[in-house]
Design an enzyme around this catalytic site. Structure first.
Site: not given
Ligand code: NAD
Ligand code: TYD
Length: 344
Positions: A125-127, A153, A157
């Protein structure tokens, strides 16, 4: 060709299963999913009888079950979607995020080393890049942007991504990673912004916008994400990370207003509530690399994608009504019940 898709009963994984079965009728697609609260077997009902498809209920952290599955199926490619995926839940209970997202990834990669594969693909994810300031619209996440996470979260990741790259360097595992922006589309679990707002608006319930709603997300139609992963597993370079996004940045409040407009509901349903802890301000992907190296471009414009998505929720009531009638009620009460109002 046998592809093992983990988390295929969830939102993006199921869309990927449909995409692959349709595009490659001679591939075998094996889906492994623990069927957590976010996994739904009814999502896969249309492909259950497809002879090229097999569903296996298992936890990716269960080494014995995963090794047995590798022994039986001898998959060529693994695409790992399985994860705990909701930021708000990670703030309430981080531990399961570390277990599934990091240790589950490790078990899958150990199986890959033991049994041999041609590609392990990690859906990230870009997060993992943290957030960008609202007053610097010139900044975007590239693959070189440092990892700088905000939530349990995104940290889980990021931990998994680092482990994937370490397995490549240390053991020579043929890996790729995609880091995509926010997806939307069919089968999106109702805890997430877009489906939550559609479903609440349909019931004339309050639309809980965190804080002022000025946070920006970069929305991509789920089918475009699936096409990107398809390209990466077939043509991507081993050891590389690919950012995926369609330059479609929108403020949360504007999305919620648009949903009200499309459904003919009054904006007075919008209720500003206490902000998320550590709330990331802006995500924005620079997708130059995947475009230049693999020729990927998004195909669905947001105006069309949101229309299709709203139509899908209108015509698939039984799918989400069943979900929101169960434990979801308890979740909703816990997360939103006592949440104080936010004055704008
Ligand atoms: P989701 O929560 O809808 O689905 C996750 C699926 O994984 C569910 O079917 C669940 O049952 C399964 N699962 C959870 N723990 C498991 C375990 N231990 N073993 C086996 N299966 C397990 O999530 P999603 O939105 O479809 O996201 C899929 C992946 O894409 C995740 O890795 C997420 O981090 C990533 N991602 C999501 C987005 C997004 O906007 N939704 C954007 C970029 C990346
Ligand atoms: P979400 O769909 O949870 O995705 P993510 O946090 O991974 O980007 O949330 C998208 C944005 O919408 C995020 O800025 C938080 C906000 N949001 C609300 O304002 N209200 C809500 O009820 C939810 C679920 C999210």
């Amino acid at each position: 060709m046998t592809i093992l898709v983990t988390g295929g009963a969830g939102f993006i994984g199921s869309n990927f299963v449909f995409h692959m079965l349709e595009k490659y009728p001679d591939y075998r697609i094996v889906c492994v999913d623990k069927l957590t609260y976010a996994g739904n077997l009814s999502t896969l009902k249309d492909v259950m009888n497809n002879p090229q498809f097999r569903f296996v209920k298992a936890d990716i952290c269960d080494r014995q079950a995963i090794y047995q599955l590798f022994e039986e199926e001898k998959p060529d490619i693994i695409v790992n979607f399985a994860a705990e995926s909701h930021v708000d839940r990670s703030i309430e209970n981080p531990e399961i995020f570390l277990q599934t997202n990091i240790l589950g990834t490790q078990v899958l990669m150990d199986a890959c080393r033991k049994y041999g594969i041609t590609r392990y693909h990690q859906v990230s994810t870009d997060e993992v890049y943290g957030d960008l300031p609202l007053d610097r619209p010139d900044l975007f996440f590239t693959e070189e942007t440092p990892i700088h996470t905000s939530s349990p979260y995104s940290s889980s990741k990021a931990g998994a991504d680092l482990l994937v790259l370490a397995y490549h360097r240390t053991y020579g595992l043929p890996v790729t990673i995609s880091r995509c922006s926010n997806n939307y589309g069919p089968y999106h679990f109702p805890e997430k912004l877009i489906p939550l707002m559609i479903i609440n608006a349909l019931a004339d319930k309050p639309l809980p916008v965190y804080g002022e709603g000025l946070n920006v997300r970069d929305w991509l139609y789920v089918e475009d994400h699936c096409r990107a992963i398809d390209l990466i597993i077939h043509k991507g370079t081993v050891g590389e990370v690919y950012n995926v996004g369609g330059h479609n940045e929108m403020k949360n409040i504007d999305i919620v207003k648009l949903i009200c407009e499309k459904l003919g509901k009054p904006e007075s349903l919008i209720t500003h509530v206490a902000d998320r802890k550590g709330h990331d301000m802006r995500y924005a992907i620079d997708p130059t690399k995947i475009h230049r190296e693999l020729g990927w471009l998004p195909e669905t414009k947001f105006a069309d994608g949101i229309e299709k998505t709203i139509q899908w929720y209108l015509t698939h009531r039984e799918w989400w009504e069943e979900i929101i009638s169960g434990d979801y009620q308890k979740y909703y009460e816990k997360m939103y019940g006592g949440r104080e109002q936010f004055m704008v």
